[in-house]
Design a protein around this motif. Structure first.
Motif, PDB file in Angstrom:
ATOM      1  N   ILE A   2      28.242   8.290-112.182  1.00  0.00           N
ATOM      2  CA  ILE A   2      29.343   8.347-113.145  1.00  0.00           C
ATOM      3  C   ILE A   2      29.012   9.242-114.349  1.00  0.00           C
ATOM      4  CG2 ILE A   2      28.671   6.340-114.536  1.00  0.00           C
ATOM      5  CD1 ILE A   2      32.255   7.315-113.407  1.00  0.00           C
ATOM      6  N   GLU A   3      27.732   9.393-114.671  1.00  0.00           N
ATOM      7  CA  GLU A   3      27.344  10.258-115.786  1.00  0.00           C
ATOM      8  C   GLU A   3      27.659  11.725-115.512  1.00  0.00           C
ATOM      9  OE1 GLU A   3      26.114   9.629-118.748  1.00  0.00           O
ATOM     10  OE2 GLU A   3      25.965   7.446-118.547  1.00  0.00           O
ATOM     11  N   ASP A   4      27.834  12.069-114.257  1.00  0.00           N
ATOM     12  CA  ASP A   4      28.093  13.463-113.881  1.00  0.00           C
ATOM     13  C   ASP A   4      29.572  13.747-113.658  1.00  0.00           C
ATOM     14  OD1 ASP A   4      25.316  14.126-113.826  1.00  0.00           O
ATOM     15  OD2 ASP A   4      25.154  13.143-111.875  1.00  0.00           O
ATOM     16  N   VAL A   5      30.425  12.816-114.069  1.00  0.00           N
ATOM     17  CA  VAL A   5      31.865  12.933-113.841  1.00  0.00           C
ATOM     18  C   VAL A   5      32.593  13.000-115.183  1.00  0.00           C
ATOM     19  CG1 VAL A   5      33.899  11.673-113.007  1.00  0.00           C
ATOM     20  CG2 VAL A   5      31.820  11.764-111.608  1.00  0.00           C
ATOM     21  N   LEU A   6      33.607  13.866-115.263  1.00  0.00           N
ATOM     22  CA  LEU A   6      34.544  13.823-116.378  1.00  0.00           C
ATOM     23  C   LEU A   6      35.885  13.349-115.839  1.00  0.00           C
ATOM     24  CD1 LEU A   6      35.251  14.378-119.360  1.00  0.00           C
ATOM     25  CD2 LEU A   6      36.045  16.649-118.639  1.00  0.00           C
ATOM     26  N   VAL A   7      36.389  12.253-116.405  1.00  0.00           N
ATOM     27  CA  VAL A   7      37.711  11.739-116.046  1.00  0.00           C
ATOM     28  C   VAL A   7      38.724  12.363-117.005  1.00  0.00           C
ATOM     29  CG1 VAL A   7      39.161   9.692-115.832  1.00  0.00           C
ATOM     30  CG2 VAL A   7      36.751   9.598-115.153  1.00  0.00           C
ATOM     31  N   VAL A   8      39.740  12.992-116.448  1.00  0.00           N
ATOM     32  CA  VAL A   8      40.745  13.714-117.239  1.00  0.00           C
ATOM     33  C   VAL A   8      42.090  13.030-117.024  1.00  0.00           C
ATOM     34  CG1 VAL A   8      41.818  15.938-117.706  1.00  0.00           C
ATOM     35  CG2 VAL A   8      39.454  15.843-116.845  1.00  0.00           C
ATOM     36  N   MET A   9      42.620  12.423-118.081  1.00  0.00           N
ATOM     37  CA  MET A   9      43.917  11.749-117.988  1.00  0.00           C
ATOM     38  C   MET A   9      44.985  12.614-118.650  1.00  0.00           C
ATOM     39  SD  MET A   9      45.126   7.945-119.289  1.00  0.00           S
ATOM     40  CE  MET A   9      44.175   7.106-118.023  1.00  0.00           C
ATOM     41  N   LYS A  10      46.091  12.816-117.930  1.00  0.00           N
ATOM     42  CA  LYS A  10      47.224  13.568-118.462  1.00  0.00           C
ATOM     43  C   LYS A  10      48.346  12.601-118.807  1.00  0.00           C
ATOM     44  CE  LYS A  10      49.838  15.872-115.607  1.00  0.00           C
ATOM     45  NZ  LYS A  10      51.140  15.157-115.796  1.00  0.00           N
ATOM     46  N   THR A  11      48.934  12.776-119.984  1.00  0.00           N
ATOM     47  CA  THR A  11      50.027  11.916-120.406  1.00  0.00           C
ATOM     48  C   THR A  11      50.992  12.729-121.261  1.00  0.00           C
ATOM     49  OG1 THR A  11      50.550   9.782-121.450  1.00  0.00           O
ATOM     50  CG2 THR A  11      48.799  11.092-122.472  1.00  0.00           C
ATOM     51  N   GLY A  12      51.936  12.058-121.902  1.00  0.00           N
ATOM     52  CA  GLY A  12      52.892  12.717-122.777  1.00  0.00           C
ATOM     53  C   GLY A  12      53.285  11.799-123.912  1.00  0.00           C
ATOM     54  N   VAL A  13      53.820  12.360-124.974  1.00  0.00           N
ATOM     55  CA  VAL A  13      54.093  11.596-126.179  1.00  0.00           C
ATOM     56  C   VAL A  13      55.104  10.474-125.941  1.00  0.00           C
ATOM     57  CG1 VAL A  13      55.914  13.166-126.968  1.00  0.00           C
ATOM     58  CG2 VAL A  13      54.646  11.793-128.644  1.00  0.00           C
TER      59      VAL A  13
END
Length: 445
Positions: free
Chosen positions: A65-76
């Motif tokens: 898990i230290e080698d992973v970037l979790v990228v969450m996309k959202t909107g206002v």
């Protein structure tokens, strides 16, 4: 010489003052410090139980898990409703994550980044950005009631929804920004605010791939001649794959912005860019799902794979309460049985079927039975028809029409709709036992 009693008292006072300042300044600086998991991951899974007998939240071992970037996309228009639950559930144990939106703000002390900030100013003259400029100028006070209107999804998305029209522009900048945020990540996992990911399962799955090669993993979707990963189901890019996408966007930014303008789905645009860069999609269904819990058909034979023994990594279209319930379900599995990998068969046997059995007849409920039976005039008639059919697992009487199905699905509530659903629980139990336990997880090709 200071008397011993006075000396001890002085030490005690000094210690108390030190603790006060330590607490005061650490609390004061919480918002400026980088995110950290809420509790420590340990190799031994031994959480204590709360007053209800449930395990208190803990982090299971998550190798890689230290080698992973979790990228969450959202909107206002959705972020305050959908994002906070993740801080207490799916993101609790994630050391590296970033949340991108169309509006920069803080939610519960976590920075939400404006992913469009560094885009070409010429592209921002597009009418799709009118909503963005209004929010940039007035903040949340600039939101209007129509911005929150929930338009029904069509073959071309939600063209009357200003936030949805803007969303397609986020994908390519998000690829660049994620790479800048953690350039040494081996994997980038992209999700939306209504996506659920099983972390031990996804890490075990990703370990089957060589992260030093360009990999693009997702649920296969097609628009015209472009095959791409469906964004809401979650998709994964290895570092070399994301680097190629970023380089392609840098070299062809004006051209690709024109392409985005003419298109309607940002995940398709990203898939096109990756394909142009020589990175083709690795098909992952049913590992990553565009379905929610109620829509899952774990017994289907209509597609090229049978879900039962495949790992269940991601689900989509989940409410905050459903995300919380799934997270608690996995916590309990880890605590009670040390089960870390989740299969579709496990999901049905341990989560969906108990829900069905707890209430095998439900009013104002659509279990998605879809085979019309013309000779039923009531719910009782519909049930009788299902009982006489040897392969009927569920039935529903919706708006004076009977429907049956050989595959059980949980379905969903339909408040105010004349719909009553029922399940043949003994048959479903037999179906489940016949499927049995899987010898090993299926990770696909």
């Amino acid at each position: 010489m200071v008397p011993r009693r006075f000396s001890r008292r002085l030490i005690a006072v000094a210690t108390a003052i030190a603790f006060f300042f330590l607490y005061h300044f650490s609390s004061f600086s919480d918002h400026s410090r980088p995110w950290r998991p809420h509790f420590i991951t340990t190799e031994t899974v031994t959480p204590v139980l709360d007053e209800t007998g449930e395990p208190t939240p803990f982090c299971p071992p998550l190798p890689g898990i230290e080698d992973v970037l979790v990228v969450m996309k959202t909107g206002v228009t959705e972020s305050r409703e959908k994002v906070p639950i993740h801080f207490q559930t799916t993101l609790r144990c994630i050391p590296h994550f970033v949340i991108y939106s169309d509006f920069e703000e803080e939610i519960e002390g976590v920075k939400i980044h404006d992913v469009l900030r560094n885009m070409d100013s010429a592209a921002k003259k597009n009418p799709d950005f009118d909503f963005y400029h209004r929010i940039l100028k007035y903040g949340r006070k600039g939101l209007e009631q129509q911005d929150f209107a929930d338009e029904a999804n069509s073959a071309i998305g939600k063209p009357k929804n200003p936030g949805w029209k803007l969303d397609k522009w986020k994908f390519l900048p998000m690829a660049q920004e994620a790479l800048r945020y953690k350039p040494d990540a081996k994997w980038f996992i992209f999700v939306e605010a209504d996506t659920y990911i099983s972390w031990p399962t996804v890490l075990t799955w990703l370990a089957q791939f060589d992260h030093t090669k360009p990999h693009y993993l997702g649920t296969e979707t097609q628009i015209a001649d472009v095959i791409f990963a469906h964004g809401g189901s979650g998709f994964m890019l290895s570092n070399p794959a994301l680097q190629r996408a970023s380089d392609e966007y840098t070299a062809r930014e004006v051209e690709l912005n024109v392409f985005t303008d003419a298109h309607w789905a940002g995940d398709c645009v990203l898939g096109k860019v990756l394909s142009d860069a020589g990175v083709n999609l690795h098909f992952t269904w049913p590992i990553l799902q565009n379905s929610n819990l109620g829509e899952l058909d774990e017994f289907t034979t209509d597609f090229y794979r049978k879900p039962w023994c495949f790992v269940a990594v991601g689900l989509h279209h989940l409410s905050p309460s459903e995300i919380e319930n799934l997270w608690k379900f996995e916590q309990k599995r880890w605590h009670d049985k040390n089960k870390r990998i989740l299969l579709h068969g496990d999901l049905f046997r341990e989560y969906i079927f108990p829900e069905i059995s707890a209430q095998p007849t439900r009013q104002n409920w659509n279990n998605m039975a879809d085979e019309e039976q013309p000779f039923a005039h009531s719910f009782a008639d519909c049930q009788l028809i299902c009982e006489t059919m040897t392969i009927c697992a569920q039935f529903a009487f919706r708006e004076n029409t009977c429907y049956t199905s050989p595959s059980p699905r949980l379905g969903h509530a339909v408040p105010g709709v004349d719909a009553t659903s029922g399940w043949m629980t003994s048959r479903i139990r037999d179906m489940t036992e016949k499927k049995g336990l899987c010898r090993k997880p299926d990770f696909g090709d």
